[in-house]
Scaffold this motif. Structure first.
Motif, PDB file in Angstrom:
ATOM      1  N   ARG A 104      20.753   3.619 -91.511  1.00 24.20           N
ATOM      2  CA  ARG A 104      21.778   4.469 -92.131  1.00 24.20           C
ATOM      3  C   ARG A 104      21.859   5.811 -91.402  1.00 24.20           C
ATOM      4  N   CYS A 105      20.714   6.360 -91.030  1.00 22.85           N
ATOM      5  CA  CYS A 105      20.709   7.605 -90.242  1.00 22.85           C
ATOM      6  C   CYS A 105      21.363   7.392 -88.884  1.00 22.85           C
ATOM      7  N   ARG A 106      20.999   6.311 -88.230  1.00 20.97           N
ATOM      8  CA  ARG A 106      21.510   6.065 -86.881  1.00 20.97           C
ATOM      9  C   ARG A 106      23.030   5.891 -86.877  1.00 20.97           C
ATOM     10  N   ARG A 107      23.568   5.294 -87.927  1.00 25.10           N
ATOM     11  CA  ARG A 107      25.026   5.165 -87.993  1.00 25.10           C
ATOM     12  C   ARG A 107      25.699   6.530 -88.018  1.00 25.10           C
ATOM     13  N   LEU A 108      25.040   7.507 -88.607  1.00 24.14           N
ATOM     14  CA  LEU A 108      25.599   8.860 -88.635  1.00 24.14           C
ATOM     15  C   LEU A 108      25.524   9.541 -87.271  1.00 24.14           C
ATOM     16  N   THR A 109      24.579   9.107 -86.420  1.00 27.93           N
ATOM     17  CA  THR A 109      24.426   9.763 -85.114  1.00 27.93           C
ATOM     18  C   THR A 109      25.412   9.243 -84.077  1.00 27.93           C
ATOM     19  N   LEU A 110      25.953   8.037 -84.271  1.00 24.65           N
ATOM     20  CA  LEU A 110      26.778   7.435 -83.227  1.00 24.65           C
ATOM     21  C   LEU A 110      28.005   8.265 -82.849  1.00 24.65           C
ATOM     22  N   PRO A 111      28.654   8.971 -83.799  1.00 21.32           N
ATOM     23  CA  PRO A 111      29.794   9.800 -83.388  1.00 21.32           C
ATOM     24  C   PRO A 111      29.409  11.040 -82.574  1.00 21.32           C
ATOM     25  N   VAL A 112      28.124  11.398 -82.540  1.00 20.00           N
ATOM     26  CA  VAL A 112      27.700  12.590 -81.809  1.00 20.00           C
ATOM     27  C   VAL A 112      27.955  12.374 -80.319  1.00 20.00           C
ATOM     28  N   PRO A 113      28.661  13.287 -79.647  1.00 14.98           N
ATOM     29  CA  PRO A 113      28.969  13.105 -78.226  1.00 14.98           C
ATOM     30  C   PRO A 113      27.707  12.854 -77.401  1.00 14.98           C
ATOM     31  N   GLY A 114      27.728  11.803 -76.605  1.00 10.89           N
ATOM     32  CA  GLY A 114      26.615  11.488 -75.712  1.00 10.89           C
ATOM     33  C   GLY A 114      25.513  10.670 -76.340  1.00 10.89           C
ATOM     34  N   ARG A 115      25.562  10.478 -77.671  1.00 11.04           N
ATOM     35  CA  ARG A 115      24.459   9.783 -78.325  1.00 11.04           C
ATOM     36  C   ARG A 115      24.381   8.316 -77.917  1.00 11.04           C
ATOM     37  N   MET A 116      25.512   7.621 -77.869  1.00 12.48           N
ATOM     38  CA  MET A 116      25.477   6.214 -77.493  1.00 12.48           C
ATOM     39  C   MET A 116      24.997   6.047 -76.054  1.00 12.48           C
ATOM     40  N   GLU A 117      25.428   6.935 -75.178  1.00  9.09           N
ATOM     41  CA  GLU A 117      24.981   6.877 -73.785  1.00  9.09           C
ATOM     42  C   GLU A 117      23.470   7.126 -73.687  1.00  9.09           C
ATOM     43  N   GLN A 118      22.961   8.011 -74.548  1.00  9.14           N
ATOM     44  CA  GLN A 118      21.525   8.279 -74.564  1.00  9.14           C
ATOM     45  C   GLN A 118      20.741   7.023 -74.962  1.00  9.14           C
ATOM     46  N   VAL A 119      21.243   6.308 -75.963  1.00  2.80           N
ATOM     47  CA  VAL A 119      20.589   5.074 -76.407  1.00  2.80           C
ATOM     48  C   VAL A 119      20.575   4.044 -75.281  1.00  2.80           C
ATOM     49  N   VAL A 120      21.697   3.902 -74.582  1.00  2.00           N
ATOM     50  CA  VAL A 120      21.765   2.968 -73.462  1.00  2.00           C
ATOM     51  C   VAL A 120      20.715   3.331 -72.413  1.00  2.00           C
ATOM     52  N   GLY A 121      20.583   4.618 -72.105  1.00  3.39           N
ATOM     53  CA  GLY A 121      19.587   5.056 -71.135  1.00  3.39           C
ATOM     54  C   GLY A 121      18.171   4.733 -71.578  1.00  3.39           C
ATOM     55  N   GLU A 122      17.884   4.932 -72.865  1.00  5.28           N
ATOM     56  CA  GLU A 122      16.557   4.620 -73.395  1.00  5.28           C
ATOM     57  C   GLU A 122      16.276   3.130 -73.320  1.00  5.28           C
ATOM     58  N   HIS A 123      17.292   2.328 -73.581  1.00  7.10           N
ATOM     59  CA  HIS A 123      17.121   0.877 -73.481  1.00  7.10           C
ATOM     60  C   HIS A 123      16.846   0.454 -72.037  1.00  7.10           C
ATOM     61  N   ARG A 124      17.485   1.099 -71.092  1.00  6.64           N
ATOM     62  CA  ARG A 124      17.253   0.757 -69.683  1.00  6.64           C
ATOM     63  C   ARG A 124      15.814   1.100 -69.273  1.00  6.64           C
ATOM     64  N   VAL A 125      15.281   2.191 -69.793  1.00 10.66           N
ATOM     65  CA  VAL A 125      13.887   2.554 -69.490  1.00 10.66           C
ATOM     66  C   VAL A 125      12.939   1.507 -70.070  1.00 10.66           C
ATOM     67  N   ILE A 126      13.206   1.070 -71.294  1.00 12.61           N
ATOM     68  CA  ILE A 126      12.381   0.026 -71.915  1.00 12.61           C
ATOM     69  C   ILE A 126      12.424  -1.247 -71.077  1.00 12.61           C
ATOM     70  N   LEU A 127      13.629  -1.663 -70.685  1.00 13.00           N
ATOM     71  CA  LEU A 127      13.768  -2.894 -69.912  1.00 13.00           C
ATOM     72  C   LEU A 127      13.092  -2.776 -68.547  1.00 13.00           C
ATOM     73  N   ALA A 128      13.189  -1.619 -67.911  1.00 13.24           N
ATOM     74  CA  ALA A 128      12.565  -1.444 -66.598  1.00 13.24           C
ATOM     75  C   ALA A 128      11.052  -1.655 -66.684  1.00 13.24           C
ATOM     76  N   ALA A 129      10.421  -1.088 -67.704  1.00  8.35           N
ATOM     77  CA  ALA A 129       8.970  -1.272 -67.878  1.00  8.35           C
ATOM     78  C   ALA A 129       8.654  -2.728 -68.194  1.00  8.35           C
ATOM     79  N   LEU A 130       9.462  -3.340 -69.052  1.00  4.42           N
ATOM     80  CA  LEU A 130       9.256  -4.746 -69.406  1.00  4.42           C
ATOM     81  C   LEU A 130       9.388  -5.640 -68.173  1.00  4.42           C
ATOM     82  N   ALA A 131      10.398  -5.367 -67.344  1.00  4.41           N
ATOM     83  CA  ALA A 131      10.675  -6.207 -66.185  1.00  4.41           C
ATOM     84  C   ALA A 131       9.560  -6.146 -65.145  1.00  4.41           C
TER      85      ALA A 131
END
Length: 246
Positions: free
Chosen positions: A185-212
């Motif tokens: 519920r909190c995260r849904r409120l953050t999605l309209p914040v400018p740059g927030r979705m792009e930040q999440v994508v970047g964090e996911h890429r860091v996770i995947l890089a370590a996993l890979a």
């Protein structure tokens, strides 16, 4: 997009509780009426289609779902037990406000579960599973560019669920989903914040890089940092949306 704070206190006539057509599967027929109502209301509350504090009119809901009061009340009691609905005999029933004090505990639970899952995924994931995770992130990035928040959130869920599958313990995802309802519920409120979705994508890429690269400790740390982000977000959101938090 309609601002959450200006939504009507009751469900407008003809408005769907569920999300956009085609994005959520219909409840299986084997579900009881109470279970089906519970699932639809829970999804609408977590997605903020039913925002915190919104009254839930019993008569309106029984008409909308085409049921008697008994299954509706069973569903509402279950939602109340999960902290998503407040039932007050004298004041009526309403969507519960987000309990700010419960967010840190939910983050700890989620970090413990998803940290273990991503560690195992780093050791066990095969090439196809890694490619599948990359495709999910690419979809997320495309949805972020389109500002499609609903599709973005669904891709976010798919990324974390795919990590659970790659770990060899997909069933744990059910426990994660249960633990993170207030976080969502909190995260849904953050999605309209400018740059927030792009930040999440970047964090996911860091996770995947370590996993890979098979770096279990690095993947767990990247997941911890990613999930930690909701804590400062929750504090900021509680000041900008005081009516949504308790």
């Amino acid at each position: 997009m309609t601002e959450l704070g200006t939504q009507s206190a009751t469900l407008p006539a003809g408005e769907r509780i569920s999300g956009p057509a085609g994005r959520r599967e219909a409840a299986p027929r084997r579900l009881t009426a109470a279970a089906s109502i519970y699932a639809e209301l829970r999804d609408a509350i977590v997605a903020l289609r039913l925002p915190p504090g919104m009254p839930l009119q019993e008569r309106e809901l029984t008409e909308r779902f085409g049921v008697s009061r008994t299954p509706l009340r069973e569903a509402l009691i279950r939602l109340a037990e999960e902290g998503l609905v407040d039932i007050r005999p004298q004041a009526g029933t309403a969507v519960a406000r987000i309990p700010l004090g419960a967010i840190p505990e939910a983050v700890i639970v989620r970090q413990a579960l998803e940290g273990a899952l991503v560690e195992l995924a780093a050791l066990r994931a095969g090439p196809e599973q890694r490619r599948a995770l990359e495709r999910v992130i690419d979809r997320q990035a495309a949805f972020a560019a389109l500002d499609d928040r609903e599709a973005f959130h669904e891709a976010d869920e798919a990324f974390h669920e795919a990590i659970a599958a790659a770990s060899g313990h997909p069933g744990i995802w059910r426990n994660v989903k249960q633990a993170k309802m207030q976080i969502d519920r909190c995260r849904r409120l953050t999605l309209p914040v400018p740059g927030r979705m792009e930040q999440v994508v970047g964090e996911h890429r860091v996770i995947l890089a370590a996993l890979a690269r098979g770096d279990a400790a690095g993947a767990r740390e990247a997941m911890r940092v990613h999930l930690d982000a909701v804590l400062p977000d929750a504090r900021i959101l509680s000041r900008s949306h005081p009516d949504f938090f308790a």
